[in-house]
Write a protein that holds these residues in place. Structure first.
Motif, short mmCIF file in Angstrom:
data_model
loop_
_atom_site.label_atom_id
_atom_site.label_comp_id
_atom_site.label_asym_id
_atom_site.label_seq_id
_atom_site.Cartn_x
_atom_site.Cartn_y
_atom_site.Cartn_z
N ARG A 219 0.82 -1.21 0.00
CA ARG A 219 0.00 0.00 0.00
C ARG A 219 0.86 1.26 0.00
O ARG A 219 0.59 2.20 -0.72
N ARG A 220 1.91 1.25 0.82
CA ARG A 220 2.72 2.47 0.95
C ARG A 220 3.64 2.69 -0.25
O ARG A 220 3.95 3.80 -0.62
N HIS A 221 4.12 1.59 -0.85
CA HIS A 221 5.15 1.71 -1.88
C HIS A 221 4.64 1.33 -3.26
O HIS A 221 5.36 0.79 -4.08
N THR A 222 3.37 1.64 -3.53
CA THR A 222 2.78 1.24 -4.81
C THR A 222 3.58 1.80 -5.98
O THR A 222 3.86 1.09 -6.96
N LEU A 223 3.95 3.09 -5.88
CA LEU A 223 4.64 3.73 -7.01
C LEU A 223 5.99 3.05 -7.27
O LEU A 223 6.37 2.80 -8.42
N ALA A 224 6.73 2.76 -6.18
CA ALA A 224 8.03 2.10 -6.35
C ALA A 224 7.85 0.75 -7.04
O ALA A 224 8.67 0.34 -7.86
N MET A 225 6.74 0.07 -6.72
CA MET A 225 6.50 -1.23 -7.36
C MET A 225 6.25 -1.05 -8.85
O MET A 225 6.69 -1.87 -9.66
N VAL A 226 5.53 0.03 -9.21
CA VAL A 226 5.31 0.30 -10.64
C VAL A 226 6.66 0.54 -11.33
O VAL A 226 6.89 0.08 -12.46
N TRP A 227 7.56 1.23 -10.62
CA TRP A 227 8.87 1.54 -11.22
C TRP A 227 9.72 0.29 -11.46
O TRP A 227 10.70 0.35 -12.21
N THR A 228 9.38 -0.83 -10.80
CA THR A 228 10.17 -2.04 -11.03
C THR A 228 9.50 -2.98 -12.03
O THR A 228 9.94 -4.11 -12.20
N VAL A 229 8.47 -2.48 -12.72
CA VAL A 229 7.71 -3.34 -13.63
C VAL A 229 8.57 -3.81 -14.82
O VAL A 229 8.27 -4.82 -15.45
N SER A 230 9.68 -3.09 -15.07
CA SER A 230 10.52 -3.48 -16.21
C SER A 230 11.13 -4.87 -16.01
O SER A 230 11.47 -5.54 -16.99
N VAL A 231 11.29 -5.31 -14.75
CA VAL A 231 11.93 -6.61 -14.52
C VAL A 231 11.09 -7.76 -15.09
O VAL A 231 11.59 -8.52 -15.92
N PRO A 232 9.80 -7.90 -14.69
CA PRO A 232 9.02 -8.98 -15.32
C PRO A 232 8.88 -8.80 -16.83
O PRO A 232 8.92 -9.79 -17.57
N VAL A 233 8.75 -7.55 -17.28
CA VAL A 233 8.60 -7.33 -18.73
C VAL A 233 9.85 -7.82 -19.47
O VAL A 233 9.77 -8.57 -20.45
N ALA A 234 11.03 -7.42 -18.95
CA ALA A 234 12.27 -7.85 -19.59
C ALA A 234 12.43 -9.37 -19.52
O ALA A 234 12.91 -10.00 -20.46
N ALA A 235 11.99 -9.95 -18.40
CA ALA A 235 12.13 -11.40 -18.23
C ALA A 235 11.29 -12.16 -19.25
O ALA A 235 11.62 -13.28 -19.63
#
Lengths: 446, 200
Positions: A329-345
């Motif tokens: 809940r608190r770090h939703t934006l940071a989680m969005v910023w790491t979305v490139s990892v699954p995409v690249a994978a």
């Protein structure tokens, strides 16, 4: 609470009391709960800064004097001059370790002096006997003999010097096509020092500076340390590295701290944006993967395996960090910023496995989408939390994406024009919807 | 042992190592200079105006490769030993590179470069000699600036003292004279020597 916030609160208190918002008793209780930050912290910092810069300047001056090459002195005198500053600064550092171990200024100053005296000694011996070879050989010997100093003398300035020397060596060696496989094991020498500083004073200036140095070192070293045998592995390495920095930085920060106190996040975010912009072109996706492996004898077997380990390990570590240490809940934006990892994978193996070159367009498109989504997410999250910095960050991401695509020669003018118009209409529609909502909210307010 | 004493002990070990590395280099070089055999290594002709501008002269040796015996594996990036011989003109030449330290004769230890095949089909390795720079004082280097107008490449070589695989440069010769003498007596302003035969 940060010192700045405490000062603000203490300045506000008299006004709050006179306005009747809080009574005198509450104000006193607040004053005793948040005592005024002493200016001692500032003077102590100034003493440390003076010690470090004093040592840096004296050490550099000695190096310059020695670089003059006093040929007429003869070899015996010059060898004495080479070793004497080293010996003297060793004795000083030893004395500091025994008698002034608690003083940061003494430790940092004497350690810096020793590091530079060591460099001077190595260089002058090389110069006297015309030996030693290249810059890269000098930097390697200096780094090796410097490695234990940050921990032994508990000195962050030497840790930063060491990382800089090591990076410089790796760059010089890579330029000469030499092996740099020892970069990572040697870099581990700073870890005990970093751990001890983080334990003793995580919010302090030394911790922040060390994190900056480590973050920048990791960015550069990740590229220099790679053997580049399998083309395109760098995409996975850097995607994972930046996402890991963002996740770890976000989980350990306090919200009131400024960008200078959040080096991991700052480097991770800046690095991600640059990386994604590069990956939003199809060029980096050309000829990647096992089909295009280099089978030249120049490559080092162990280093090639280490590349693969990094390319798999860093994204996995980033995913683990996101799921384990980030608060959904608190770090939703940071989680969005790491979305490139699954995409690249998903995208990387697809492009690498296929002989069909059209797939690389999908990869480039995916990273365009990532930039767009992350930009919009940052803007909305910033608006929601009234954080102008986050709004600006999101706008910068969208602006950079727009500029890059506007000048992208690979897409036809008609397609580009239509896409720009559609997205523009989307923004205007969002504007209209939000204005209506705002009006309704204002109209509904009592 | 308390934490601080352990740190102090380790620091002493590190300090001694730092001193030992410096002292080791000094002793090895001094031994070579005092009791090593002299070899002349021919350089590619030097243009003083380019060469003496910086703090050191970048030495570009004519000798930059050595043959390899067929029985040896690929030597790329390995530590090798190259036996030294002298040609008719009195300059050093390399014999076949080997992996073990030769029991007799003079040789240089160095890291091996890439391997390739020469025009006669023999195996050859490229070598970067372990001495690449000749350091000068700033003042001496400036002497050359006075003769900027006279460019031209000049014959040059270095004398190297070799002992137990270590080679240390003794002096740099330009136009057949030691470089300091050559610079101080207006060498750069003289025309280049046509031939320079080293005095034996």
């Amino acid at each position: 609470m940060s010192n700045r916030s405490i000062r603000w609160l203490l300045n506000e208190l008299p006004g709050l009391v006179s306005d009747g918002v809080v009574d005198d008793a509450t104000a006193d209780r607040l004053r005793s709960r948040y005592p005024a930050p002493s200016s001692l912290t500032g003077s102590r910092l100034a003493i440390i800064v003076c010690a470090v810069f004093g040592a840096l300047l004296i050490g550099s001056g000695v190096i310059l004097l020695l670089a003059h090459n006093w040929e007429h002195l003869g070899r015996p005198a010059r060898t004495v001059i080479a070793v004497l500053p080293l010996l003297a600064s060793q004795v000083l550092a030893g004395w500091v370790l025994v008698r002034r171990g608690d003083s940061t200024a003494w430790r940092e100053g004497s350690a810096t002096l020793l590091a530079l005296a060591l460099a001077a000694a190595i260089a002058l011996v090389d110069q006297t006997y015309h030996t030693g070879g290249d810059l890269e050989s000098f930097l390697w010997r200096w780094s090796l003999l410097l490695a234990p100093l940050p921990w032994l003398l508990n000195s962050s300035s030497v840790a930063i010097l060491f990382l800089a020397a090591l990076t410089w060596w790796a760059g010089a060696a890579k330029a000469d096509r030499l092996e740099v496989i020892w970069l990572w094991p040697l870099a581990l020498a700073v870890v005990p020092h970093v751990v001890s500083v983080m334990r003793s004073d995580r919010r302090g200036l030394r911790a922040a500076n060390l994190q900056w140095a480590s973050a920048v070192f990791l960015c550069v070293a990740a590229g220099l340390g790679l053997e580049w045998r399998v083309p395109g592995l760098w995409i996975l390495v850097y995607t994972g590295l930046f996402a890991l920095m963002i996740a770890v930085g976000t989980a350990t920060r306090r919200d009131e701290e400024g960008v200078w106190r959040r080096p991991l996040e700052a480097v991770g975010v800046a690095g991600s944006v640059v990386l994604w912009l590069i990956l939003s072109f199809d060029e980096p996706w050309k000829h990647i993967g096992w089909h295009h492996i280099h089978n030249d004898e120049r490559f080092h077997q162990a280093a090639s395996f280490f590349d693969v380990a990094l390319a798999v390990g860093l994204p996995l570590a980033a995913l683990a960090a996101v799921t384990l240490i980030l608060d959904r809940r608190r770090h939703t934006l940071a989680m969005v910023w790491t979305v490139s990892v699954p995409v690249a994978a998903i995208v990387w193996p697809l492009v690498a496995a296929s002989e069909n070159t059209d797939l690389r367009w999908i990869a480039a498109l995916a990273f365009n989408l990532i930039l767009f989504v992350v930009g919009i997410a940052s803007i909305t999250s910033g608006i929601r939390s009234q954080n102008l910095g986050t709004v600006n960050l999101g706008m910068m991401v969208i602006a950079a994406l727009t500029v890059v695509r506007f000048f992208d020669a690979e897409i036809g003018f008609v397609a580009k024009g239509l896409a720009f118009i559609v997205i523009g209409i989307g923004f205007l529609a969002a504007n209209v919807v939000m204005s209506r909502r705002l009006k309704r909210a204002e109209g509904g307010a009592p | 042992m308390s934490g601080r004493n352990l740190r102090l002990a380790l620091f002493v070990v590190l300090a001694v190592t730092q001193l030992a590395v410096a002292a080791g280099a000094i002793i090895r070089s001094e031994l070579a200079l005092r009791s090593g055999e002299v070899f002349r290594f021919k350089l590619q002709p030097v243009d003083p105006v380019d060469a003496f501008r910086g703090r050191y002269v970048n030495l570009r040796f004519e000798l930059d490769r050595a043959p390899v015996a067929d029985r040896l594996p690929n030597l790329h990036n390995q530590k090798i030993y190259v036996p030294l011989a002298v040609d008719r003109d009195g300059f050093a030449v390399f014999d076949s590179a080997v992996l073990e330290r030769p029991a007799a004769g003079h040789y240089l230890g160095m890291r091996c470069g890439i391997e390739y095949t020469d025009d006669n089909g023999g195996r050859v390795v490229s070598l970067a000699l372990p001495f690449q720079h000749y350091y000068m004082t700033e003042e001496l280097a400036r002497e050359v600036d006075r003769s900027l107008w006279r460019r031209g490449r000049r014959p040059a070589w270095v004398t190297v003292r070799v002992r137990n695989g270590t080679g240390v440069i003794e002096d740099l010769y330009v136009d057949g004279r030691p470089v300091r003498e050559w610079l101080e007596t207006g060498g750069p302003e003289q025309p280049p020597a046509v031939t320079a035969i080293p005095e034996q």
